[in-house]
Design an enzyme around this catalytic site. Sequence first.
Site, PDB file in Angstrom:
ATOM      1  N   HIS A 163       0.856  -1.191   0.000  1.00 11.38           N
ATOM      2  CA  HIS A 163       0.000   0.000   0.000  1.00 11.38           C
ATOM      3  C   HIS A 163       0.895   1.245   0.000  1.00 11.38           C
ATOM      4  O   HIS A 163       2.053   1.182   0.420  1.00 11.38           O
ATOM      5  CB  HIS A 163      -0.855   0.052   1.273  1.00 11.38           C
ATOM      6  CG  HIS A 163      -1.997  -0.911   1.310  1.00 11.38           C
ATOM      7  ND1 HIS A 163      -2.164  -1.820   2.324  1.00 11.38           N
ATOM      8  CD2 HIS A 163      -3.058  -1.076   0.484  1.00 11.38           C
ATOM      9  CE1 HIS A 163      -3.279  -2.516   2.114  1.00 11.38           C
ATOM     10  NE2 HIS A 163      -3.842  -2.083   1.001  1.00 11.38           N
ATOM     11  N   CYS A 250      -2.882   0.654   9.800  1.00  6.78           N
ATOM     12  CA  CYS A 250      -3.983  -0.203   9.318  1.00  6.78           C
ATOM     13  C   CYS A 250      -4.947  -0.604  10.411  1.00  6.78           C
ATOM     14  O   CYS A 250      -6.082  -0.952  10.138  1.00  6.78           O
ATOM     15  CB  CYS A 250      -3.469  -1.511   8.732  1.00  6.78           C
ATOM     16  SG  CYS A 250      -1.906  -1.450   7.976  1.00  6.78           S
TER      17      CYS A 250
HETATM   18  C1  CIR Z   1      -3.616  -7.542   3.776  1.00  9.80           C
HETATM   19  O1  CIR Z   1      -2.745  -8.058   3.053  1.00  9.80           O
HETATM   20  O2  CIR Z   1      -4.611  -6.996   3.313  1.00  9.80           O
HETATM   21  C2  CIR Z   1      -3.417  -7.593   5.278  1.00  9.80           C
HETATM   22  N1  CIR Z   1      -2.798  -8.807   5.650  1.00  9.80           N
HETATM   23  C3  CIR Z   1      -2.612  -6.420   5.739  1.00  9.80           C
HETATM   24  C4  CIR Z   1      -3.324  -5.122   5.504  1.00  9.80           C
HETATM   25  C5  CIR Z   1      -2.480  -3.969   5.800  1.00  9.80           C
HETATM   26  N2  CIR Z   1      -3.246  -2.776   5.688  1.00  9.80           N
HETATM   27  C6  CIR Z   1      -2.714  -1.600   5.425  1.00  9.80           C
HETATM   28  O3  CIR Z   1      -1.510  -1.495   5.146  1.00  9.80           O
HETATM   29  N3  CIR Z   1      -3.536  -0.549   5.397  1.00  9.80           N
END
Ligand code: CIR
Length: 255
Positions: A163, A250
């Site tokens: 991201h 997140c």
């Molecule tokens: C994913 O791959 O979607 C989750 N395991 C981690 C999400 C991380 N979210 C973020 O960086 N906003």
Amino acid sequence: MLKFKQIIVKEPGKSVVHGLTTANLGQPDYDKAILQHREYIRVLQSCGVEVKILPPDEDYPDSCFVEDPAVVTEKMAIITNPGAPSRNGETIAIKRALEEFFDIFEYIRAPGTLEGGDVMRVENHFYIGLSNRTNAAGANQFINIVSQYGFEGSVVPLKKMLHLKTGVNYIGDNTLLVAGEFIEHPQFCEFNQIVVDEDEMYAANCIRINDYVVMPAGFPKTEAKLVEAGFLIKKVHMSEFQKIDGGLSCLSLRF
Ligand code: CIR
């Protein structure tokens, strides 16, 4: 800098051990993840915000990462359309939870996809990462929506990062924490930049909550740079979330 009053988090379920990952750090330990999540909540509360804790949802292993299915502003909430198929349904519960706090909802719709981890706000401007999770249609819808509320937006194509906020984060005072592909990036040249070393890459994802920068524990070089630059620091242990690519930002929605 915006003053935050309210934060929403969601407790990890036991299924968190099956969260999506590209990291080679092994599976998270559920009990430890819960302890770290509680520490995260305590640290945010100590920054002067109310924290609303949503119950876990075993059907969605990554649903503790509430930042991705919604983007919240002082004017409205945007329910996103997560690009990861296993996460797409997370929007239903987050919309329901946000109804207590927001009257106005906007939506990112297919074929547009967007995850909140790709949205970095700097004052009234939103930078939107084009990633494997957020496509151009989603980013353009987002920019059209926020333009109607007096904000601006622009896109930042990503090369490697999951991201946008995996590698660049605004911590107030015209300062960005930057790592990897965002070091000396032409779109961010007007900011003061604190460079995060390759071996501390995970620490690029910090959040500014009122007077404090909240950062992951265990990244002494980045911590020293932040202190040197005059920021007040609070630290949270994040190892279990790091194992499934989850950064500090997140785990919360902040408004
Ligand atoms: C994913 O791959 O979607 C989750 N395991 C981690 C999400 C991380 N979210 C973020 O960086 N906003």
